[in-house]
Write a protein that holds these residues in place. Structure first.
Motif, PDB file in Angstrom:
ATOM      1  N   ILE A   1       0.689   4.920   1.749  1.00  0.00           N
ATOM      2  CA  ILE A   1       0.034   5.624   2.850  1.00  0.00           C
ATOM      3  C   ILE A   1       0.231   7.123   2.651  1.00  0.00           C
ATOM      4  O   ILE A   1       1.365   7.585   2.470  1.00  0.00           O
ATOM      5  CB  ILE A   1       0.620   5.177   4.207  1.00  0.00           C
ATOM      6  N   ASN A   2      -0.855   7.869   2.680  1.00  0.00           N
ATOM      7  CA  ASN A   2      -0.788   9.320   2.518  1.00  0.00           C
ATOM      8  C   ASN A   2      -1.009   9.997   3.866  1.00  0.00           C
ATOM      9  O   ASN A   2      -2.133  10.217   4.292  1.00  0.00           O
ATOM     10  CB  ASN A   2      -1.841   9.810   1.514  1.00  0.00           C
ATOM     11  N   ASN A   3       0.079  10.333   4.536  1.00  0.00           N
ATOM     12  CA  ASN A   3       0.010  11.064   5.793  1.00  0.00           C
ATOM     13  C   ASN A   3       0.315  12.547   5.582  1.00  0.00           C
ATOM     14  O   ASN A   3       0.696  13.242   6.519  1.00  0.00           O
ATOM     15  CB  ASN A   3       0.995  10.481   6.808  1.00  0.00           C
TER      16      ASN A   3
ATOM     17  N   GLN B   1       0.818  -1.205   0.000  1.00  0.00           N
ATOM     18  CA  GLN B   1       0.000   0.000   0.000  1.00  0.00           C
ATOM     19  C   GLN B   1       0.851   1.254   0.000  1.00  0.00           C
ATOM     20  O   GLN B   1       2.034   1.228   0.345  1.00  0.00           O
ATOM     21  CB  GLN B   1      -0.955   0.013   1.188  1.00  0.00           C
TER      22      GLN B   1
ATOM     23  N   THR C   1      -5.316   8.743   4.392  1.00  0.00           N
ATOM     24  CA  THR C   1      -5.815   7.424   4.009  1.00  0.00           C
ATOM     25  C   THR C   1      -4.682   6.651   3.324  1.00  0.00           C
ATOM     26  O   THR C   1      -3.543   7.116   3.252  1.00  0.00           O
ATOM     27  CB  THR C   1      -7.019   7.513   3.040  1.00  0.00           C
ATOM     28  N   TYR C   2      -5.016   5.517   2.829  1.00  0.00           N
ATOM     29  CA  TYR C   2      -4.036   4.725   2.096  1.00  0.00           C
ATOM     30  C   TYR C   2      -4.723   4.087   0.895  1.00  0.00           C
ATOM     31  O   TYR C   2      -5.940   4.012   0.816  1.00  0.00           O
ATOM     32  CB  TYR C   2      -3.407   3.648   2.982  1.00  0.00           C
TER      33      TYR C   2
END
Length: 123
Positions: free
Chosen positions: A21-23, A19, A90-91
């Motif tokens: 991951i958008n932090n 995945q 989200t991811y």
């Protein structure tokens, strides 16, 4: 890392937990994935037909990431994406699969390609 395992019968299994991951502070978009074959391997069309006719130990691999597939042979390939968006906090799963030519000996922990993901802010 996008890992693969191939059974003795030639069936390829990919991980189901890869995945992005958008932090970050806003939505991002995967714009492109650049592939480069390594260590004597080369890319081929992602199809059972291309692999079925390959000689044993020919070291070829066809790859599918999200909806994009390798469509010709060579050492490099680029996938372009227009709508692979990952919202803030989200991811996104990285759905991928491969077809790999048969080998006469087991391959363990060999890197066969680089996959570089180009991510930018969502426009």
């Amino acid at each position: 890392t996008l890992n693969f395992v191939m059974s003795k019968s030639g069936e390829v299994f990919s991980a189901d937990n890869a995945q992005i991951i958008n932090n970050s502070s806003a939505a991002v978009s995967v714009k492109q994935v650049n592939l480069e074959a390594l260590n004597g391997w080369s890319l081929t069309e992602y199809s059972e037909t291309a692999i079925a006719s390959a000689k044993v130990d020919s070291k070829i691999i066809g790859l599918k990431i999200n909806s994009a597939e390798t469509s010709s042979s060579g050492l490099t390939c680029s996938f372009i994406f227009d709508d692979w968006v990952i919202e803030k906090d989200t991811y996104a799963q990285i759905p991928y699969d491969a077809v790999v030519s048969a080998t006469s000996t087991p391959i363990e922990n060999e890197q066969v390609m680089n996959a570089v993901f180009i991510v930018d802010w969502k426009e």
